[in-house]
Structures are given as C-alpha cells and as structure tokens.
Design a protein around this motif. Structure first.
Motif, PDB file in Angstrom:
ATOM      1  N   ARG A 236      -7.738  -8.308   3.239  1.00  0.00           N
ATOM      2  CA  ARG A 236      -6.777  -7.366   2.660  1.00  0.00           C
ATOM      3  C   ARG A 236      -5.897  -6.851   3.788  1.00  0.00           C
ATOM      4  N   ALA A 237      -4.599  -6.780   3.542  1.00  0.00           N
ATOM      5  CA  ALA A 237      -3.667  -6.368   4.590  1.00  0.00           C
ATOM      6  C   ALA A 237      -2.473  -5.663   3.969  1.00  0.00           C
ATOM      7  N   GLY A 238      -1.686  -5.034   4.819  1.00  0.00           N
ATOM      8  CA  GLY A 238      -0.478  -4.372   4.337  1.00  0.00           C
ATOM      9  C   GLY A 238       0.481  -4.123   5.478  1.00  0.00           C
ATOM     10  N   PHE A 239       1.760  -4.019   5.130  1.00  0.00           N
ATOM     11  CA  PHE A 239       2.727  -3.628   6.146  1.00  0.00           C
ATOM     12  C   PHE A 239       3.837  -2.802   5.536  1.00  0.00           C
ATOM     13  N   LEU A 240       4.356  -1.919   6.370  1.00  0.00           N
ATOM     14  CA  LEU A 240       5.422  -1.000   6.007  1.00  0.00           C
ATOM     15  C   LEU A 240       6.593  -1.275   6.926  1.00  0.00           C
ATOM     16  N   LEU A 241       7.728  -1.666   6.331  1.00  0.00           N
ATOM     17  CA  LEU A 241       8.923  -1.985   7.114  1.00  0.00           C
ATOM     18  C   LEU A 241      10.027  -0.977   6.809  1.00  0.00           C
ATOM     19  N   PRO A 242      10.536  -0.263   7.816  1.00  0.00           N
ATOM     20  CA  PRO A 242      11.687   0.613   7.605  1.00  0.00           C
ATOM     21  C   PRO A 242      12.957  -0.233   7.470  1.00  0.00           C
ATOM     22  N   ILE A 243      13.671  -0.090   6.352  1.00  0.00           N
ATOM     23  CA  ILE A 243      14.884  -0.866   6.121  1.00  0.00           C
ATOM     24  C   ILE A 243      16.067   0.068   5.902  1.00  0.00           C
ATOM     25  N   GLU A 244      17.136  -0.446   5.335  1.00  0.00           N
ATOM     26  CA  GLU A 244      18.373   0.321   5.184  1.00  0.00           C
ATOM     27  C   GLU A 244      18.231   1.504   4.238  1.00  0.00           C
ATOM     28  N   ASN A 245      19.116   2.471   4.420  1.00  0.00           N
ATOM     29  CA  ASN A 245      19.239   3.641   3.527  1.00  0.00           C
ATOM     30  C   ASN A 245      17.992   4.522   3.497  1.00  0.00           C
ATOM     31  N   GLY A 246      17.322   4.634   4.632  1.00  0.00           N
ATOM     32  CA  GLY A 246      16.184   5.529   4.729  1.00  0.00           C
ATOM     33  C   GLY A 246      14.983   5.115   3.908  1.00  0.00           C
ATOM     34  N   ARG A 247      14.894   3.833   3.573  1.00  0.00           N
ATOM     35  CA  ARG A 247      13.819   3.369   2.700  1.00  0.00           C
ATOM     36  C   ARG A 247      12.743   2.627   3.486  1.00  0.00           C
ATOM     37  N   TRP A 248      11.559   2.631   2.933  1.00  0.00           N
ATOM     38  CA  TRP A 248      10.465   1.787   3.400  1.00  0.00           C
ATOM     39  C   TRP A 248      10.180   0.763   2.320  1.00  0.00           C
ATOM     40  N   ILE A 249      10.000  -0.485   2.708  1.00  0.00           N
ATOM     41  CA  ILE A 249       9.455  -1.466   1.771  1.00  0.00           C
ATOM     42  C   ILE A 249       8.023  -1.742   2.221  1.00  0.00           C
ATOM     43  N   VAL A 250       7.103  -1.592   1.288  1.00  0.00           N
ATOM     44  CA  VAL A 250       5.681  -1.704   1.600  1.00  0.00           C
ATOM     45  C   VAL A 250       5.100  -2.860   0.800  1.00  0.00           C
ATOM     46  N   THR A 251       4.439  -3.760   1.489  1.00  0.00           N
ATOM     47  CA  THR A 251       3.782  -4.892   0.837  1.00  0.00           C
ATOM     48  C   THR A 251       2.291  -4.850   1.129  1.00  0.00           C
ATOM     49  N   LEU A 252       1.498  -4.907   0.088  1.00  0.00           N
ATOM     50  CA  LEU A 252       0.040  -4.973   0.197  1.00  0.00           C
ATOM     51  C   LEU A 252      -0.412  -6.334  -0.307  1.00  0.00           C
ATOM     52  N   ASN A 253      -1.436  -6.893   0.294  1.00  0.00           N
ATOM     53  CA  ASN A 253      -1.880  -8.211  -0.141  1.00  0.00           C
ATOM     54  C   ASN A 253      -3.376  -8.366   0.039  1.00  0.00           C
ATOM     55  N   GLY A 254      -3.929  -9.310  -0.704  1.00  0.00           N
ATOM     56  CA  GLY A 254      -5.346  -9.615  -0.595  1.00  0.00           C
ATOM     57  C   GLY A 254      -5.604 -11.043  -1.017  1.00  0.00           C
ATOM     58  N   THR A 255      -6.636 -11.653  -0.444  1.00  0.00           N
ATOM     59  CA  THR A 255      -7.003 -13.018  -0.793  1.00  0.00           C
ATOM     60  C   THR A 255      -7.984 -12.996  -1.975  1.00  0.00           C
ATOM     61  N   ARG A 256      -8.478 -14.165  -2.343  1.00  0.00           N
ATOM     62  CA  ARG A 256      -9.303 -14.296  -3.545  1.00  0.00           C
ATOM     63  C   ARG A 256     -10.443 -13.264  -3.570  1.00  0.00           C
ATOM     64  N   GLY A 257     -10.497 -12.517  -4.655  1.00  0.00           N
ATOM     65  CA  GLY A 257     -11.511 -11.487  -4.797  1.00  0.00           C
ATOM     66  C   GLY A 257     -11.111 -10.139  -4.242  1.00  0.00           C
ATOM     67  N   GLY A 258      -9.985 -10.081  -3.548  1.00  0.00           N
ATOM     68  CA  GLY A 258      -9.535  -8.812  -2.984  1.00  0.00           C
ATOM     69  C   GLY A 258      -8.077  -8.549  -3.265  1.00  0.00           C
ATOM     70  N   GLU A 259      -7.530  -9.186  -4.295  1.00  0.00           N
ATOM     71  CA  GLU A 259      -6.108  -9.083  -4.591  1.00  0.00           C
ATOM     72  C   GLU A 259      -5.743  -7.719  -5.191  1.00  0.00           C
ATOM     73  N   PRO A 260      -4.558  -7.213  -4.839  1.00  0.00           N
ATOM     74  CA  PRO A 260      -3.995  -6.095  -5.603  1.00  0.00           C
ATOM     75  C   PRO A 260      -3.371  -6.679  -6.865  1.00  0.00           C
ATOM     76  N   THR A 261      -4.116  -6.768  -7.963  1.00  0.00           N
ATOM     77  CA  THR A 261      -3.636  -7.484  -9.140  1.00  0.00           C
ATOM     78  C   THR A 261      -2.435  -6.797  -9.756  1.00  0.00           C
ATOM     79  N   SER A 262      -1.751  -7.524 -10.603  1.00  0.00           N
ATOM     80  CA  SER A 262      -0.546  -6.979 -11.242  1.00  0.00           C
ATOM     81  C   SER A 262      -0.869  -5.765 -12.095  1.00  0.00           C
ATOM     82  N   ALA A 263      -2.129  -5.661 -12.543  1.00  0.00           N
ATOM     83  CA  ALA A 263      -2.518  -4.492 -13.349  1.00  0.00           C
ATOM     84  C   ALA A 263      -2.829  -3.296 -12.461  1.00  0.00           C
ATOM     85  N   ASN A 264      -3.736  -3.508 -11.458  1.00  0.00           N
ATOM     86  CA  ASN A 264      -4.134  -2.328 -10.696  1.00  0.00           C
ATOM     87  C   ASN A 264      -3.201  -2.005  -9.537  1.00  0.00           C
TER      88      ASN A 264
END
Length: 470
Positions: A236-264
C-alpha cells in the motif's frame, strides 16, 4: 497555387496525447506535412477528455523528460510554470518514506515538473498545433495500416460520420497508447506476432484533488509513502503532489488484497485509507486539514506491458511505435511522460541523421527508443515483479540478484548523499543504470548508510506549522 505536399513527405502520427504531439513536433522540421489523428475531440483549454481517464490521477515529468521536452519545444517549460506548474528539486523538496526508511532531503540533484495532466497536455498541444506544418484530425479513428510486410504506405481512417478513407504517408508513427492496434496490424501485414511481456502487480489506484491549507499552497514538498514489494502482505502506498492553483493531487494505491476499492475509496474513507492503511499516517494527517475538490477517481489500468518490437526478425519501412503503444508502465513510478518525450527526440535525431525515407530508418528508430524504454521498464518491473501473481512464474534469478543490490543501494541512499545522487541520476532518466555499478558506488553500498536512520518525516518546523500539524 501552392502545390500539395507529396505523400512521401507526409508523416501521420496516430494519437494526439503527450507522446503523439511531441512526435509531431519532432517531425515538423523533417516532413512537409504532419497529420495527427486522434479518436477524441480534443479541447482547446485544459480540460478532461474521454480517452484519457488517467488524467484524473497524479502525473510528474522527471528532469530527463523535461530536457527532452524543452529540446523539442523551446520555452515550453517556462509556459508551464507561468500557468502554475511546479518545479520540485530532487530530493530537496521531497519527503519520502522508502522501504528502508525516510530519505534525507539532500541538496538538489535533479528535479520533477508537477502539474495536472490536463495542463501538461493543453500547453504542449497548443505549442505543437501553432506550427502550420502540423494538422489535427480529431474525432477520427484508425482502422488499419496500408501497405505490406516490406513497407507501410499509409493508414485507413474512419471519421465521425462513419465513412472510411485512406491517408497516404511516407512515415506512420503509432503513439495511440495502451489500446494500440499495432500487434494486429503487423500480423495482418504478414509479420510475426511480436514478443510481449506483462508484469501485473495488481495495483489499484484512487486519486482525489484537494485545496491545500492556505499557508501550504506555495512551496510545500512532495510527500511519498512507499510500499515494500518484498514485505509480507499486499503493498500500500500513496503520494501527494502540489500542483497548480494551490491544489494537491493525492493518489493512494494498493496491490491485490490491499486495494483502495472504488467503493471504499469514496468520501471520508479515502482519508482513512491514507491515515490507517499506509506505512505512515502523514498523508492522512495532511488531508485532514485540506478541502476536497473532486470525487475519487479509480483505476486498475496499471499493468506493465512491453512489446519488444526491436527484436522482430523483420520490420516494415515507414512505421514506428512509441509511448504507451510500445511500453506502458505502472504509473506509480512516473516515467511514462519522460520516456515519451525522450523517444520523440530520438525519432527526430534518427530520421535527421539517416534521411527521410531511407530504407531501414524506421527499424533504427525502433531499436534506438528501446534504450529509454528499457531503462524505465527495469525500474518499474524490478519492483513489481515481487508482488504475488505479478508474473506467471515469479521473479527470475536475474530479478532476485538485481533486487538484492538495489535494496542495498536504496538503504545506503537514506544515509549517503553521494549514493542518493547516483540513484536519482537513474530515476530521473538522465543517466543510464551503469552509473550504479561504478567502483565508488559499489564500495559505498558495501559500507552502507553513513548517517543514522531518521525516526520521523523530515518536514521542517515551518512546513509543519504551515500544514497545520504544529
């Protein structure tokens, strides 16, 4: 009346995304006419489009790609930065938890350019299409190649109205992405099925846009909590990238059995995953003080897939494949944009060196682009191959030996700035992996870290205050 360009001096680029537009820029000075064929109708300003769902996830352009981009479109980096793109020094402006502990924020070695994918694409697209030698046929699909096993002479197109027509060309570049029809097109021409390899870590991605806390909207570092591919259980991993207009884009990820599913992954559970499921809660703590600006975007399109076209026993003249159509990587490593830019530079240089229409030049391009493609492939699959089910037979002996050395290097890099610089030489795609085998690096890896491990994220007191954590 101006005479129309000969088909022999016409280039057709399939795909109007990042690599396709840069390929068009690369060929604009060599062909009399460059036609970009794109299935989607492309927006003028930065905006989402149907055929690029991955634009809703985090993107970065490593400095090896920035240099290539600037070589093709001088001044475009300044345009991106004027529009809000962020230049982040590596590793100075990065707070990274590796499998071996927190990296120190060493003096700048390289950099990454950070922006939303829509801004990247719109800025590049505007520059490329401002060249009168480049035309855009959007809302148009490619149904087939024209020609034979010896040479490609054009493409067959299907327009918005469903009508088909042909477009003759002296060079066809396939930059149509993961959905490329090149394997089928080549076998239809009578060529062998290309060799292919897949490494699928089973990674699922969930991303969300946030408005950063007011005091943290300018100059906040990248935050990256990595997984451990050789640890127990899913990664399981994640990263936060500061981008334009004072925003952060945050991506979280996980491999089989540890995924951030589309529901949760929706609503409050996105921040919960960041706070409770990652190896450190820092990203979740930061999100508690930020304002969500979007729904959660979700994807499973993360498999590493490479076609070894450079190994084909025969290759048709006037046809080459670049970008994700050639090799698509797990996006967690952030190398796709950089490899696309470097490949476009190689395309230009090889065609210029050997001459437009010279027999064998397309094969030379295919062999040459295998260098940056292979470098990014090794970086991605060297980690992903260790996740259960990533490949049919598991890691090879070469994979295991290489991983043991890379593990040692990464551990050393947490406490040795010189080794950290050599590692970022490679991850930035500015130097080849051979620099990691120099006598000095081998000795340093044998000695190990020179400084003790950090016990907390290397955020300054000022950064903690600005983010509302102190």
């Amino acid at each position: 009346m101006t005479e129309a360009p000969s088909p022999v001096r016409t280039a057709v680029v399939l795909g109007g995304s990042h690599t396709g537009m840069l390929a068009a820029a690369a060929l604009a000075g060599l062909a009399e006419r460059v036609v970009v064929v794109e299935r989607d109708e492309l927006p003028v300003a930065p905006a989402p489009r149907k055929g690029l769902p991955q634009a809703r996830h985090a993107h970065m352009l490593w400095s090896g790609g920035v240099r290539a981009l600037e070589e093709l479109l001088p001044g475009v980096t300044a345009e991106l930065r004027a529009a809000g793109a962020r230049r982040a020094p590596v590793t100075t402006d990065m707070v990274v938890l590796s499998a071996h502990g927190w990296f120190r924020r060493w003096p700048e070695s390289h950099h990454v350019l950070l922006a939303g994918r829509d801004l990247f694409d719109a800025t590049v697209r505007a520059r490329v299409l401002a060249d009168e030698r480049v035309e855009l046929l959007d809302g148009t699909e490619v149904s087939d190649l024209i020609g034979g096993s010896e040479a490609v002479t054009g493409v067959r197109l299907r327009g918005r109205d469903g009508r088909e027509r042909t477009l003759d060309a002296g060079l066809v570049v396939d930059a149509s992405g993961r959905g490329s029809g090149a394997p089928r097109w080549l076998t239809d021409l009578g060529l062998p099925t290309p060799e292919q390899r897949e490494v699928d870590s089973g990674l699922a991605y969930a991303s969300r846009l946030y408005l950063a806390p007011e005091q943290a909207r300018d100059g906040f570092p990248v935050v990256n909590v990595q997984s451990d591919a050789r640890g127990d259980g899913p990664g399981r991993a994640g990263f936060l990238l500061p981008i334009e207009n004072g925003r952060w884009i945050v991506t979280l990820n996980g491999t089989r059995g540890g995924e951030p599913t589309s529901a949760n992954a929706s609503g409050d559970d996105f921040a919960r995953f960041a706070r409770e499921e990652l190896r450190h809660p820092l990203i979740g703590q930061l999100l508690a003080r930020a304002e969500p600006l979007s729904d959660v975007a979700f994807t499973r399109t993360t498999v590493n897939r490479r076609y070894f076209y450079e190994r084909m026993p025969a290759w048709p003249d006037n046809f080459t494949v670049l970008g994700d159509a050639l090799a698509a990587y797990n996006p967690v490593y952030g190398h796709g944009l950089a490899v696309g830019a470097q490949s476009a530079v190689i395309l230009r240089d090889v065609v210029r060196r050997h001459g437009w229409g010279t027999p064998g030049v397309a094969r030379r391009v295919q062999k040459a682009v295998a260098r940056p493609v292979g470098a990014a492939w090794d970086l991605a699959t060297g980690q992903d191959v260790f996740y259960p089910g990533a490949t049919e037979n598991g890691p090879t002996l070469r994979d295991r030996l290489l991983a043991r050395y890379v593990d040692r290097l990464m551990s050393t890099a947490t406490g040795n700035g010189r080794v950290a610089r050599r590692v970022t030489d490679v991850t930035s795609l500015e130097r080849r992996a051979e620099v990691l085998l120099g006598p000095g690096v081998l000795l340093a890896a044998a000695v190990g870290p020179l400084k003790p491990a950090l016990t907390a994220p290397p955020l300054t007191a000022e950064e903690l205050k600005r983010a509302g954590l102190r």
